[in-house]
Structure formats: structure tokens, C-alpha cells
Write a protein that holds these residues in place. Structure first.
Motif, PDB file in Angstrom:
ATOM      1  N   PHE A 123       0.835  -1.198   0.000  1.00 54.59           N
ATOM      2  CA  PHE A 123       0.000   0.000   0.000  1.00 54.59           C
ATOM      3  C   PHE A 123       0.869   1.247   0.000  1.00 54.59           C
ATOM      4  O   PHE A 123       0.617   2.190  -0.745  1.00 54.59           O
ATOM      5  CB  PHE A 123      -0.931   0.017   1.216  1.00 54.59           C
ATOM      6  CG  PHE A 123      -1.716   1.292   1.337  1.00 54.59           C
ATOM      7  CD1 PHE A 123      -2.869   1.480   0.596  1.00 54.59           C
ATOM      8  CD2 PHE A 123      -1.295   2.313   2.179  1.00 54.59           C
ATOM      9  CE1 PHE A 123      -3.587   2.666   0.692  1.00 54.59           C
ATOM     10  CE2 PHE A 123      -2.004   3.500   2.284  1.00 54.59           C
ATOM     11  CZ  PHE A 123      -3.151   3.671   1.534  1.00 54.59           C
ATOM     12  N   PHE A 124       1.891   1.247   0.835  1.00 55.43           N
ATOM     13  CA  PHE A 124       2.797   2.391   0.930  1.00 55.43           C
ATOM     14  C   PHE A 124       3.456   2.672  -0.416  1.00 55.43           C
ATOM     15  O   PHE A 124       3.415   3.795  -0.914  1.00 55.43           O
ATOM     16  CB  PHE A 124       3.864   2.126   2.002  1.00 55.43           C
ATOM     17  CG  PHE A 124       4.945   3.163   2.045  1.00 55.43           C
ATOM     18  CD1 PHE A 124       4.730   4.392   2.634  1.00 55.43           C
ATOM     19  CD2 PHE A 124       6.190   2.907   1.482  1.00 55.43           C
ATOM     20  CE1 PHE A 124       5.725   5.358   2.678  1.00 55.43           C
ATOM     21  CE2 PHE A 124       7.196   3.862   1.524  1.00 55.43           C
ATOM     22  CZ  PHE A 124       6.960   5.084   2.120  1.00 55.43           C
ATOM     23  N   ILE A 125       4.021   1.650  -1.016  1.00 59.66           N
ATOM     24  CA  ILE A 125       4.728   1.817  -2.295  1.00 59.66           C
ATOM     25  C   ILE A 125       3.748   2.188  -3.411  1.00 59.66           C
ATOM     26  O   ILE A 125       4.054   3.026  -4.260  1.00 59.66           O
ATOM     27  CB  ILE A 125       5.523   0.542  -2.643  1.00 59.66           C
ATOM     28  CG1 ILE A 125       6.667   0.371  -1.640  1.00 59.66           C
ATOM     29  CG2 ILE A 125       6.053   0.589  -4.072  1.00 59.66           C
ATOM     30  CD1 ILE A 125       7.355  -0.970  -1.674  1.00 59.66           C
ATOM     31  N   GLY A 126       2.553   1.618  -3.380  1.00 56.34           N
ATOM     32  CA  GLY A 126       1.561   1.925  -4.408  1.00 56.34           C
ATOM     33  C   GLY A 126       0.985   3.325  -4.298  1.00 56.34           C
ATOM     34  O   GLY A 126       0.660   3.950  -5.308  1.00 56.34           O
ATOM     35  N   SER A 127       0.850   3.813  -3.082  1.00 59.05           N
ATOM     36  CA  SER A 127       0.243   5.131  -2.893  1.00 59.05           C
ATOM     37  C   SER A 127       1.257   6.273  -2.913  1.00 59.05           C
ATOM     38  O   SER A 127       0.885   7.426  -3.134  1.00 59.05           O
ATOM     39  CB  SER A 127      -0.545   5.169  -1.585  1.00 59.05           C
ATOM     40  OG  SER A 127       0.320   4.993  -0.486  1.00 59.05           O
ATOM     41  N   LEU A 128       2.520   5.977  -2.683  1.00 57.55           N
ATOM     42  CA  LEU A 128       3.538   7.018  -2.578  1.00 57.55           C
ATOM     43  C   LEU A 128       3.611   7.936  -3.802  1.00 57.55           C
ATOM     44  O   LEU A 128       3.643   9.160  -3.637  1.00 57.55           O
ATOM     45  CB  LEU A 128       4.906   6.408  -2.276  1.00 57.55           C
ATOM     46  CG  LEU A 128       5.964   7.377  -1.786  1.00 57.55           C
ATOM     47  CD1 LEU A 128       5.546   8.014  -0.470  1.00 57.55           C
ATOM     48  CD2 LEU A 128       7.286   6.660  -1.604  1.00 57.55           C
ATOM     49  N   PRO A 129       3.605   7.413  -5.040  1.00 55.82           N
ATOM     50  CA  PRO A 129       3.665   8.337  -6.191  1.00 55.82           C
ATOM     51  C   PRO A 129       2.482   9.304  -6.240  1.00 55.82           C
ATOM     52  O   PRO A 129       2.656  10.480  -6.548  1.00 55.82           O
ATOM     53  CB  PRO A 129       3.652   7.403  -7.412  1.00 55.82           C
ATOM     54  CG  PRO A 129       4.095   6.084  -6.902  1.00 55.82           C
ATOM     55  CD  PRO A 129       3.664   6.017  -5.473  1.00 55.82           C
ATOM     56  N   PHE A 130       1.278   8.814  -5.906  1.00 52.39           N
ATOM     57  CA  PHE A 130       0.099   9.683  -5.916  1.00 52.39           C
ATOM     58  C   PHE A 130       0.171  10.727  -4.811  1.00 52.39           C
ATOM     59  O   PHE A 130      -0.186  11.881  -5.015  1.00 52.39           O
ATOM     60  CB  PHE A 130      -1.178   8.851  -5.772  1.00 52.39           C
ATOM     61  CG  PHE A 130      -1.427   7.937  -6.933  1.00 52.39           C
ATOM     62  CD1 PHE A 130      -1.766   8.442  -8.180  1.00 52.39           C
ATOM     63  CD2 PHE A 130      -1.305   6.561  -6.780  1.00 52.39           C
ATOM     64  CE1 PHE A 130      -1.994   7.604  -9.254  1.00 52.39           C
ATOM     65  CE2 PHE A 130      -1.531   5.707  -7.854  1.00 52.39           C
ATOM     66  CZ  PHE A 130      -1.862   6.227  -9.087  1.00 52.39           C
ATOM     67  N   LEU A 131       0.618  10.310  -3.633  1.00 51.03           N
ATOM     68  CA  LEU A 131       0.753  11.248  -2.518  1.00 51.03           C
ATOM     69  C   LEU A 131       1.791  12.323  -2.824  1.00 51.03           C
ATOM     70  O   LEU A 131       1.580  13.501  -2.544  1.00 51.03           O
ATOM     71  CB  LEU A 131       1.143  10.502  -1.241  1.00 51.03           C
ATOM     72  CG  LEU A 131       0.070   9.603  -0.654  1.00 51.03           C
ATOM     73  CD1 LEU A 131       0.659   8.698   0.419  1.00 51.03           C
ATOM     74  CD2 LEU A 131      -1.050  10.434  -0.085  1.00 51.03           C
ATOM     75  N   LEU A 132       2.893  11.902  -3.396  1.00 54.75           N
ATOM     76  CA  LEU A 132       3.939  12.860  -3.745  1.00 54.75           C
ATOM     77  C   LEU A 132       3.446  13.822  -4.827  1.00 54.75           C
ATOM     78  O   LEU A 132       3.669  15.032  -4.740  1.00 54.75           O
ATOM     79  CB  LEU A 132       5.204  12.131  -4.197  1.00 54.75           C
ATOM     80  CG  LEU A 132       6.441  12.982  -4.423  1.00 54.75           C
ATOM     81  CD1 LEU A 132       6.812  13.762  -3.165  1.00 54.75           C
ATOM     82  CD2 LEU A 132       7.611  12.106  -4.852  1.00 54.75           C
ATOM     83  N   LEU A 133       2.753  13.314  -5.812  1.00 58.23           N
ATOM     84  CA  LEU A 133       2.194  14.166  -6.868  1.00 58.23           C
ATOM     85  C   LEU A 133       1.183  15.155  -6.295  1.00 58.23           C
ATOM     86  O   LEU A 133       1.220  16.346  -6.612  1.00 58.23           O
ATOM     87  CB  LEU A 133       1.537  13.316  -7.956  1.00 58.23           C
ATOM     88  CG  LEU A 133       0.827  14.100  -9.069  1.00 58.23           C
ATOM     89  CD1 LEU A 133       1.840  14.919  -9.868  1.00 58.23           C
ATOM     90  CD2 LEU A 133       0.057  13.167  -9.965  1.00 58.23           C
ATOM     91  N   ALA A 134       0.284  14.677  -5.430  1.00 62.35           N
ATOM     92  CA  ALA A 134      -0.707  15.562  -4.818  1.00 62.35           C
ATOM     93  C   ALA A 134      -0.030  16.631  -3.972  1.00 62.35           C
ATOM     94  O   ALA A 134      -0.438  17.795  -3.982  1.00 62.35           O
ATOM     95  CB  ALA A 134      -1.678  14.746  -3.964  1.00 62.35           C
TER      96      ALA A 134
END
Length: 161
Positions: A123-134
Motif C-alpha cells: 500500500f505504501f509503495i503503491g500510494s507514494l507516487p500519488f501522494l507525492l504528486l498531490a
């Protein structure tokens, strides 16, 4: 002065709620532009009040998305509170570049770290790009808007005298 501070806090919290309705497409439904007004509020409010606006903004954004991470949103809201307080302190101290670097690193990379352990590494690795982009989108918009609003406020204040 206390009433003015509370009114501004309520105004920025309301703007955070509105920003929370503008979603950033991702696998996590609560990513939105809810942080932009909180970052801008650092120019007008004491750090704790700016942090409160951020915390309320995230809570409203998560509520609008249906609380996809359940009670874990309490952790995220508290993280937003702390991050925006630190951001506001850096702003007040005149660290113009450092405040943005801090915000992007803290919100986009460090804040999601507890979910590596609480949910799963995937979950962490999958969500990290979206969180960083946001985080970057929120920071860029706030970086563009903040000086304009500060200038307009200073000009308006000068005209009132």
C-alpha cells in the motif's frame, strides 16, 4: 484581535473544505487540493491556527471521499496539523525555499511512512507516487497564489489608511 484570528482560521478552514472537493485522481479518494488554503494561511495566521485549518481541511476531504482509510485519517489529520505548523514557522522565519522543500518531503514522503507498517508495504509503495504528486500540486498552487494574495492584502491595507 482574537476574533479576527478565529474568523480568518474559520475562513481558511472553509477554503480547505472547498479545496477538499477538488480531487486529484488516484487510488486513494481523499487526495485533493485541501492543503493549498492551509499553506496560504501561513502568511496570515499564527502556525497553530494554520495547522488547525489544515487538519480540518483533511478531515473534510476524507469525509467527502467516504473515509477510505477509516480511522487512520485521524493520524493523517494530525500529521497535516504538525506539518503545516512547521511550514508556517519556516515561513515566519523567512526560509522561503526551505519551507517548500520541507513541505514536499514531510507531506509527500515522511507522512505516509506509518502506513508502511499499519497497512502494508505494498500500500505504501503503491500510494507514494500519488501522494507525492498531490503534495507537489498543492505546493505549486500555493507557491503561486501566496505571494499574489500577500501583495493584494498589503496593497489593500495601504489603501485603507
Amino acid at each position: 484581535m482574537k476574533l479576527k484570528r478565529l474568523t480568518l482560521t474559520a475562513l481558511f478552514a472553509a477554503l480547505c473544505v472547498i479545496g477538499g472537493l477538488i480531487k486529484i485522481p488516484s487510488g486513494i479518494g481523499s487526495l485533493a487540493l485541501d492543503t493549498v488554503p492551509a499553506l496560504v494561511s501561513a502568511a496570515f495566521l499564527p502556525p497553530v491556527f494554520a495547522g488547525t485549518a489544515a487538519m480540518l481541511g483533511h478531515a473534510a476531504s476524507a469525509m467527502n471521499a467516504g473515509f477510505p482509510l477509516g480511522p487512520l485519517h485521524v493520524i493523517i489529520a494530525l500529521e497535516m496539523f504538525v506539518i503545516v505548523i512547521a511550514f508556517a514557522r519556516l515561513h515566519k522565519a523567512g526560509h522561503d525555499l526551505l519551507k517548500w522543500v520541507f513541505f514536499i518531503v514531510a507531506n509527500g514522503l515522511l507522512a505516509p511512512l506509518p502506513f508502511y507498517f499499519l497497512i502494508s508495504p505494498a500500500f505504501f509503495i503503491g500510494s507514494l507516487p500519488f501522494l507525492l504528486l498531490a503534495t507537489i500540486v498543492n505546493a505549486v498552487i500555493a507557491a503561486v497564489v501566496m505571494p499574489v494574495i500577500q501583495q493584494a492584502f498589503a496593497t489593500r491595507k495601504g489603501q485603507l489608511r
